[in-house]
Design a protein around this motif. Structure first.
Motif, mmCIF file in Angstrom:
data_model
loop_
_atom_site.group_PDB
_atom_site.id
_atom_site.type_symbol
_atom_site.label_atom_id
_atom_site.label_comp_id
_atom_site.label_asym_id
_atom_site.label_seq_id
_atom_site.Cartn_x
_atom_site.Cartn_y
_atom_site.Cartn_z
ATOM 1 N N SER A 4 0.939 -1.490 -0.199
ATOM 2 C CA SER A 4 -0.245 -0.247 0.432
ATOM 3 C C SER A 4 0.577 0.979 -0.223
ATOM 4 O O SER A 4 0.641 2.051 -1.029
ATOM 5 C CB SER A 4 -0.872 0.024 0.938
ATOM 6 O OG SER A 4 -0.370 -0.029 2.265
ATOM 7 N N ILE A 5 1.737 1.368 0.556
ATOM 8 C CA ILE A 5 2.977 2.323 0.881
ATOM 9 C C ILE A 5 4.018 2.852 -0.406
ATOM 10 O O ILE A 5 3.483 3.802 -1.121
ATOM 11 C CB ILE A 5 3.775 2.288 1.830
ATOM 12 C CG1 ILE A 5 3.422 2.039 3.395
ATOM 13 C CG2 ILE A 5 4.819 3.385 1.592
ATOM 14 C CD1 ILE A 5 4.525 2.042 4.362
ATOM 15 N N LEU A 6 4.169 1.796 -1.458
ATOM 16 C CA LEU A 6 4.308 1.906 -2.637
ATOM 17 C C LEU A 6 3.862 1.787 -3.787
ATOM 18 O O LEU A 6 3.808 2.796 -4.759
ATOM 19 C CB LEU A 6 4.996 0.436 -2.868
ATOM 20 C CG LEU A 6 5.998 0.508 -4.343
ATOM 21 C CD1 LEU A 6 6.866 1.494 -4.553
ATOM 22 C CD2 LEU A 6 6.069 -0.785 -4.631
ATOM 23 N N LEU A 7 1.860 1.712 -3.023
ATOM 24 C CA LEU A 7 1.671 2.150 -4.524
ATOM 25 C C LEU A 7 1.117 4.169 -3.960
ATOM 26 O O LEU A 7 0.519 3.891 -5.097
ATOM 27 C CB LEU A 7 -0.196 1.518 -4.103
ATOM 28 C CG LEU A 7 -0.302 0.338 -4.811
ATOM 29 C CD1 LEU A 7 -1.785 -1.134 -3.943
ATOM 30 C CD2 LEU A 7 -0.120 0.365 -6.539
ATOM 31 N N ILE A 8 1.248 4.667 -2.924
ATOM 32 C CA ILE A 8 0.836 5.962 -2.494
ATOM 33 C C ILE A 8 1.471 6.351 -2.957
ATOM 34 O O ILE A 8 1.609 7.284 -4.064
ATOM 35 C CB ILE A 8 0.865 5.977 -0.829
ATOM 36 C CG1 ILE A 8 -0.643 5.784 -0.416
ATOM 37 C CG2 ILE A 8 0.845 7.429 -0.768
ATOM 38 C CD1 ILE A 8 -0.644 5.601 0.840
ATOM 39 N N PRO A 34 10.457 9.000 -14.997
ATOM 40 C CA PRO A 34 11.815 8.027 -14.864
ATOM 41 C C PRO A 34 11.341 6.420 -13.241
ATOM 42 O O PRO A 34 10.755 5.715 -13.158
ATOM 43 C CB PRO A 34 12.980 7.818 -15.508
ATOM 44 C CG PRO A 34 13.070 8.899 -15.040
ATOM 45 C CD PRO A 34 11.693 9.671 -15.540
ATOM 46 N N LEU A 35 10.905 7.808 -12.167
ATOM 47 C CA LEU A 35 10.785 7.312 -11.293
ATOM 48 C C LEU A 35 9.746 6.607 -10.855
ATOM 49 O O LEU A 35 9.480 5.188 -10.167
ATOM 50 C CB LEU A 35 10.956 8.279 -10.188
ATOM 51 C CG LEU A 35 10.754 7.886 -8.836
ATOM 52 C CD1 LEU A 35 11.304 6.517 -8.752
ATOM 53 C CD2 LEU A 35 10.863 8.963 -7.576
ATOM 54 N N SER A 36 8.718 6.874 -11.469
ATOM 55 C CA SER A 36 7.077 6.238 -11.567
ATOM 56 C C SER A 36 7.262 5.253 -11.778
ATOM 57 O O SER A 36 6.473 3.861 -11.624
ATOM 58 C CB SER A 36 6.172 7.368 -12.258
ATOM 59 O OG SER A 36 5.706 8.426 -11.607
ATOM 60 N N THR A 37 7.511 4.802 -13.479
ATOM 61 C CA THR A 37 7.711 3.265 -13.732
ATOM 62 C C THR A 37 9.013 2.572 -12.931
ATOM 63 O O THR A 37 8.404 1.102 -13.048
ATOM 64 C CB THR A 37 8.582 3.233 -15.228
ATOM 65 O OG1 THR A 37 7.799 4.423 -15.906
ATOM 66 C CG2 THR A 37 8.297 2.256 -15.821
ATOM 67 N N ILE A 38 9.631 3.134 -12.522
ATOM 68 C CA ILE A 38 10.742 2.528 -11.637
ATOM 69 C C ILE A 38 9.896 1.924 -10.510
ATOM 70 O O ILE A 38 10.137 0.566 -9.884
ATOM 71 C CB ILE A 38 12.227 3.192 -10.776
ATOM 72 C CG1 ILE A 38 12.609 3.364 -12.334
ATOM 73 C CG2 ILE A 38 12.627 2.298 -10.603
ATOM 74 C CD1 ILE A 38 13.917 4.109 -12.050
ATOM 75 N N LEU A 39 9.325 2.681 -9.322
ATOM 76 C CA LEU A 39 8.392 2.287 -8.394
ATOM 77 C C LEU A 39 7.313 1.078 -9.215
ATOM 78 O O LEU A 39 6.910 0.217 -7.765
ATOM 79 C CB LEU A 39 7.518 3.202 -7.854
ATOM 80 C CG LEU A 39 8.716 4.572 -7.562
ATOM 81 C CD1 LEU A 39 7.424 5.630 -6.781
ATOM 82 C CD2 LEU A 39 8.887 3.924 -6.357
#
Length: 220
Positions: A4-8, A34-39
């Motif tokens: 849930s934290i990663l999704l946030i 790029p950070l959004s896709t890495i997450l």
């Protein structure tokens, strides 16, 4: 880290990417896009421990190519490379979907997709120039991806397959808006629509790796 934290964190990063586009903050955009896709890539990497292994690995490769595409599309001169990266990513997604229950033939689900793709292409064709062939290949690939994704949910109405079907359909929406914006005309909410549907798409496809398990193949 909890899922849930990663999704946030993904939502926050995507919002920062969208904001950076509207305020034209290049450095912020180069960081958060790029950070959004890495997450998103971290979702199957960290949480799909009991998932269908071949499927998970193939989807991960597809997501990495999406990351390449994100980086290339930050620079106008590398648009073709971005298009090629996403094309390869979509091919891996198609391959991943077919590892679950083979290539699924369902003309009823294909017809509406072909109609939508035709409308998109005929609106674009007079604006494509020397990108005509690459765009035709891309449109064909994304329709194929959406078709196989929807067919999986028609075949077996499970939560993981619903995520795939919605995700692939959102990809179609995102790329349609992106192509209209690039080749025909930009409009105020275009960036928001492209970004929100794109990262929703890759997030849902990533989450599917967590919910599709080995029992799926044996029950087919």
């Amino acid at each position: 880290m909890k899922k849930s934290i990663l999704l946030i964190l993904i939502i926050i990063s995507v919002l920062c990417t969208i904001i950076s586009s509207y305020i034209e903050n290049t450095i912020m955009h180069y960081i958060f896009k790029p950070l959004s896709t890495i997450l998103v890539i971290l979702l199957p990497f960290l949480y799909a421990k009991n998932g269908l292994k071949p499927y998970k690995n193939i989807i991960l490769i597809g997501l990495v190519f999406c990351l390449f595409g994100d980086v290339f599309l930050m620079f106008d001169t590398y648009f073709v490379f971005g298009l090629a990266s996403f094309l390869i990513g979509h091919l891996f997604f198609v391959y991943g979907f077919t590892t679950i229950n083979g290539f699924l033939w369902n003309i009823k689900t294909l017809i509406p997709l072909l109609i939508i793709a035709s409308l998109i292409f005929f609106n674009l064709k007079d604006h494509l120039g020397n990108l005509m062939i690459p765009v035709i290949l891309y449109v064909t690939c994304i329709v194929l991806m959406a078709w196989q994704a929807i067919n999986l949910y028609v075949w077996k109405k499970e939560y993981g397959f619903l995520l795939i079907a919605i995700g692939a359909s959102l990809f179609l929406v995102s790329d349609s808006v992106l192509s209209y914006r690039r080749f025909i005309a930009d409009f105020t909410i275009a960036q928001f629509l492209v970004s929100s549907t794109y990262w929703s798409a890759v997030t849902l496809i990533s989450l599917s790796t967590i919910h599709i398990h080995n029992k799926t193949k044996t029950n087919a």
